[in-house]
Design a protein around this motif. Structure first.
Motif, PDB file in Angstrom:
ATOM      1  N   LYS A 151       3.113 -38.267 -23.679  1.00  0.00           N
ATOM      2  CA  LYS A 151       3.493 -37.674 -24.965  1.00  0.00           C
ATOM      3  C   LYS A 151       4.785 -36.901 -24.718  1.00  0.00           C
ATOM      4  CE  LYS A 151      -1.183 -37.324 -26.694  1.00  0.00           C
ATOM      5  NZ  LYS A 151      -2.273 -36.442 -27.121  1.00  0.00           N
ATOM      6  N   ILE A 152       5.891 -37.431 -25.248  1.00  0.00           N
ATOM      7  CA  ILE A 152       7.194 -36.817 -25.012  1.00  0.00           C
ATOM      8  C   ILE A 152       7.833 -36.411 -26.330  1.00  0.00           C
ATOM      9  CG2 ILE A 152       7.572 -37.934 -22.792  1.00  0.00           C
ATOM     10  CD1 ILE A 152       9.334 -39.992 -24.181  1.00  0.00           C
ATOM     11  N   ALA A 153       8.735 -35.414 -26.248  1.00  0.00           N
ATOM     12  CA  ALA A 153       9.324 -34.875 -27.470  1.00  0.00           C
ATOM     13  C   ALA A 153      10.848 -34.843 -27.446  1.00  0.00           C
ATOM     14  CB  ALA A 153       8.789 -33.472 -27.728  1.00  0.00           C
ATOM     15  N   ARG A 154      11.426 -34.463 -26.283  1.00  0.00           N
ATOM     16  CA  ARG A 154      12.872 -34.271 -26.275  1.00  0.00           C
ATOM     17  C   ARG A 154      13.414 -34.434 -24.865  1.00  0.00           C
ATOM     18  NH1 ARG A 154      13.999 -29.430 -24.037  1.00  0.00           N
ATOM     19  NH2 ARG A 154      12.261 -27.971 -23.875  1.00  0.00           N
ATOM     20  N   ILE A 155      14.710 -34.624 -24.804  1.00  0.00           N
ATOM     21  CA  ILE A 155      15.396 -34.756 -23.527  1.00  0.00           C
ATOM     22  C   ILE A 155      16.281 -33.522 -23.325  1.00  0.00           C
ATOM     23  CG2 ILE A 155      17.347 -36.047 -24.480  1.00  0.00           C
ATOM     24  CD1 ILE A 155      17.292 -37.773 -21.935  1.00  0.00           C
ATOM     25  N   SER A 156      16.338 -33.040 -22.100  1.00  0.00           N
ATOM     26  CA  SER A 156      17.184 -31.887 -21.796  1.00  0.00           C
ATOM     27  C   SER A 156      18.651 -32.315 -21.752  1.00  0.00           C
ATOM     28  CB  SER A 156      16.789 -31.272 -20.448  1.00  0.00           C
ATOM     29  OG  SER A 156      17.077 -32.170 -19.395  1.00  0.00           O
ATOM     30  N   ASP A 157      19.531 -31.340 -21.704  1.00  0.00           N
ATOM     31  CA  ASP A 157      20.946 -31.633 -21.522  1.00  0.00           C
ATOM     32  C   ASP A 157      21.153 -32.285 -20.160  1.00  0.00           C
ATOM     33  OD1 ASP A 157      21.603 -30.503 -23.959  1.00  0.00           O
ATOM     34  OD2 ASP A 157      22.065 -28.544 -23.087  1.00  0.00           O
ATOM     35  N   LEU A 158      22.104 -33.200 -20.079  1.00  0.00           N
ATOM     36  CA  LEU A 158      22.445 -33.827 -18.811  1.00  0.00           C
ATOM     37  C   LEU A 158      23.136 -32.825 -17.904  1.00  0.00           C
ATOM     38  CD1 LEU A 158      23.830 -37.191 -20.200  1.00  0.00           C
ATOM     39  CD2 LEU A 158      21.744 -36.910 -18.879  1.00  0.00           C
ATOM     40  N   GLN A 159      22.851 -32.901 -16.615  1.00  0.00           N
ATOM     41  CA  GLN A 159      23.507 -32.049 -15.627  1.00  0.00           C
ATOM     42  C   GLN A 159      24.219 -32.934 -14.615  1.00  0.00           C
ATOM     43  OE1 GLN A 159      20.805 -29.278 -13.768  1.00  0.00           O
ATOM     44  NE2 GLN A 159      19.873 -28.714 -15.715  1.00  0.00           N
ATOM     45  N   LEU A 160      25.448 -32.593 -14.314  1.00  0.00           N
ATOM     46  CA  LEU A 160      26.221 -33.320 -13.308  1.00  0.00           C
ATOM     47  C   LEU A 160      25.898 -32.743 -11.937  1.00  0.00           C
ATOM     48  CD1 LEU A 160      28.439 -35.365 -12.543  1.00  0.00           C
ATOM     49  CD2 LEU A 160      30.097 -33.521 -12.878  1.00  0.00           C
ATOM     50  N   MET A 161      25.475 -33.615 -11.028  1.00  0.00           N
ATOM     51  CA  MET A 161      25.166 -33.202  -9.658  1.00  0.00           C
ATOM     52  C   MET A 161      26.249 -33.760  -8.739  1.00  0.00           C
ATOM     53  SD  MET A 161      22.335 -31.531 -10.027  1.00  0.00           S
ATOM     54  CE  MET A 161      21.721 -31.373  -8.365  1.00  0.00           C
ATOM     55  N   LYS A 162      26.761 -32.913  -7.855  1.00  0.00           N
ATOM     56  CA  LYS A 162      27.786 -33.311  -6.895  1.00  0.00           C
ATOM     57  C   LYS A 162      27.259 -33.025  -5.496  1.00  0.00           C
ATOM     58  CE  LYS A 162      32.558 -32.304  -5.525  1.00  0.00           C
ATOM     59  NZ  LYS A 162      33.728 -31.464  -5.823  1.00  0.00           N
ATOM     60  N   TYR A 163      27.112 -34.077  -4.724  1.00  0.00           N
ATOM     61  CA  TYR A 163      26.688 -33.957  -3.333  1.00  0.00           C
ATOM     62  C   TYR A 163      27.875 -34.337  -2.463  1.00  0.00           C
ATOM     63  CZ  TYR A 163      21.820 -33.942  -4.968  1.00  0.00           C
ATOM     64  OH  TYR A 163      20.637 -33.636  -5.586  1.00  0.00           O
ATOM     65  N   GLN A 164      28.346 -33.395  -1.652  1.00  0.00           N
ATOM     66  CA  GLN A 164      29.421 -33.689  -0.705  1.00  0.00           C
ATOM     67  C   GLN A 164      28.843 -33.625   0.708  1.00  0.00           C
ATOM     68  OE1 GLN A 164      32.512 -31.238  -2.406  1.00  0.00           O
ATOM     69  NE2 GLN A 164      31.465 -29.409  -1.766  1.00  0.00           N
ATOM     70  N   GLU A 165      29.684 -33.759   1.700  1.00  0.00           N
ATOM     71  CA  GLU A 165      29.210 -33.811   3.076  1.00  0.00           C
ATOM     72  C   GLU A 165      28.255 -32.651   3.376  1.00  0.00           C
ATOM     73  OE1 GLU A 165      31.000 -34.238   7.584  1.00  0.00           O
ATOM     74  OE2 GLU A 165      32.299 -34.617   5.872  1.00  0.00           O
ATOM     75  N   ASN A 166      27.126 -32.974   3.960  1.00  0.00           N
ATOM     76  CA  ASN A 166      26.036 -32.059   4.321  1.00  0.00           C
ATOM     77  C   ASN A 166      25.213 -31.556   3.142  1.00  0.00           C
ATOM     78  OD1 ASN A 166      26.659 -32.191   7.124  1.00  0.00           O
ATOM     79  ND2 ASN A 166      28.312 -30.724   6.789  1.00  0.00           N
ATOM     80  N   SER A 167      25.509 -31.995   1.921  1.00  0.00           N
ATOM     81  CA  SER A 167      24.686 -31.631   0.770  1.00  0.00           C
ATOM     82  C   SER A 167      23.442 -32.507   0.734  1.00  0.00           C
ATOM     83  CB  SER A 167      25.455 -31.833  -0.533  1.00  0.00           C
ATOM     84  OG  SER A 167      26.555 -30.978  -0.623  1.00  0.00           O
ATOM     85  N   PHE A 168      22.344 -31.922   0.325  1.00  0.00           N
ATOM     86  CA  PHE A 168      21.081 -32.646   0.206  1.00  0.00           C
ATOM     87  C   PHE A 168      20.179 -31.866  -0.735  1.00  0.00           C
ATOM     88  CE2 PHE A 168      20.475 -29.485   3.432  1.00  0.00           C
ATOM     89  CZ  PHE A 168      19.178 -29.037   3.262  1.00  0.00           C
ATOM     90  N   PHE A 169      19.012 -32.422  -1.032  1.00  0.00           N
ATOM     91  CA  PHE A 169      18.002 -31.727  -1.813  1.00  0.00           C
ATOM     92  C   PHE A 169      16.677 -32.041  -1.144  1.00  0.00           C
ATOM     93  CE2 PHE A 169      18.004 -29.784  -6.176  1.00  0.00           C
ATOM     94  CZ  PHE A 169      16.736 -29.240  -6.091  1.00  0.00           C
ATOM     95  N   SER A 170      16.017 -31.031  -0.593  1.00  0.00           N
ATOM     96  CA  SER A 170      14.790 -31.251   0.169  1.00  0.00           C
ATOM     97  C   SER A 170      13.635 -31.684  -0.741  1.00  0.00           C
ATOM     98  CB  SER A 170      14.426 -29.994   0.960  1.00  0.00           C
ATOM     99  OG  SER A 170      14.208 -28.917   0.084  1.00  0.00           O
ATOM    100  N   TRP A 171      12.524 -32.028  -0.121  1.00  0.00           N
ATOM    101  CA  TRP A 171      11.350 -32.512  -0.853  1.00  0.00           C
ATOM    102  C   TRP A 171      10.966 -31.539  -1.963  1.00  0.00           C
ATOM    103  CZ3 TRP A 171      10.070 -37.312  -0.394  1.00  0.00           C
ATOM    104  CH2 TRP A 171      10.250 -37.994   0.805  1.00  0.00           C
ATOM    105  N   HIS A 172      10.744 -32.087  -3.154  1.00  0.00           N
ATOM    106  CA  HIS A 172      10.358 -31.265  -4.290  1.00  0.00           C
ATOM    107  C   HIS A 172       9.795 -32.123  -5.415  1.00  0.00           C
ATOM    108  CE1 HIS A 172      14.292 -32.734  -5.555  1.00  0.00           C
ATOM    109  NE2 HIS A 172      13.961 -32.399  -6.790  1.00  0.00           N
TER     110      HIS A 172
END
Length: 121
Positions: free
Chosen positions: A17-38
């Protein structure tokens, strides 16, 4: 345009059951950037209504190394190739554990958004 696609995917695979979409966010990953388990859903007020996560791949795969989007798998499993082609999109449940491995060179850009609805019951 994006919500029309989300509605089609949700109807075919998830039926949340869905209602709306959030605003889009631009993600920039450069050298050594990451996002750990979540997970994208958690107990905070705003995040508890997230039902679906969306990632749109903006960078050409030749523009960076590393930066793989991977989902919770066992330690000995082979990491599946989900494509990540420029212009590709992936939609998955917000409770799915995932990560982005470190970018080892170049820059990786994505757009991310979340589809909200009433809390899971």
């Amino acid at each position: 345009r994006l919500m029309k696609y989300v509605l089609q995917v949700n109807q075919k695979y998830y039926k949340f059951k869905i209602a709306r979409i959030s605003d889009l966010q631009l993600m920039k990953y450069q050298e050594n950037s990451f996002f750990s388990w979540h997970m994208d859903i958690n107990g905070h007020d705003y995040f508890v209504t997230r039902k679906l996560s969306i990632v749109i791949f903006l960078s050409d795969k030749s523009d960076y190394q590393g930066g793989q989007l991977i989902f919770g798998i066992s330690e000995n499993s082979e990491i599946p190739d989900i494509g990540m082609e420029q212009g590709g999109i992936i939609i998955f449940p917000a409770y799915q554990i995932h990560m982005v491995t470190p970018v080892t060179s170049g820059i990786r850009h994505t757009l991310v958004a979340w589809v909200h609805g009433s809390s899971f019951e």
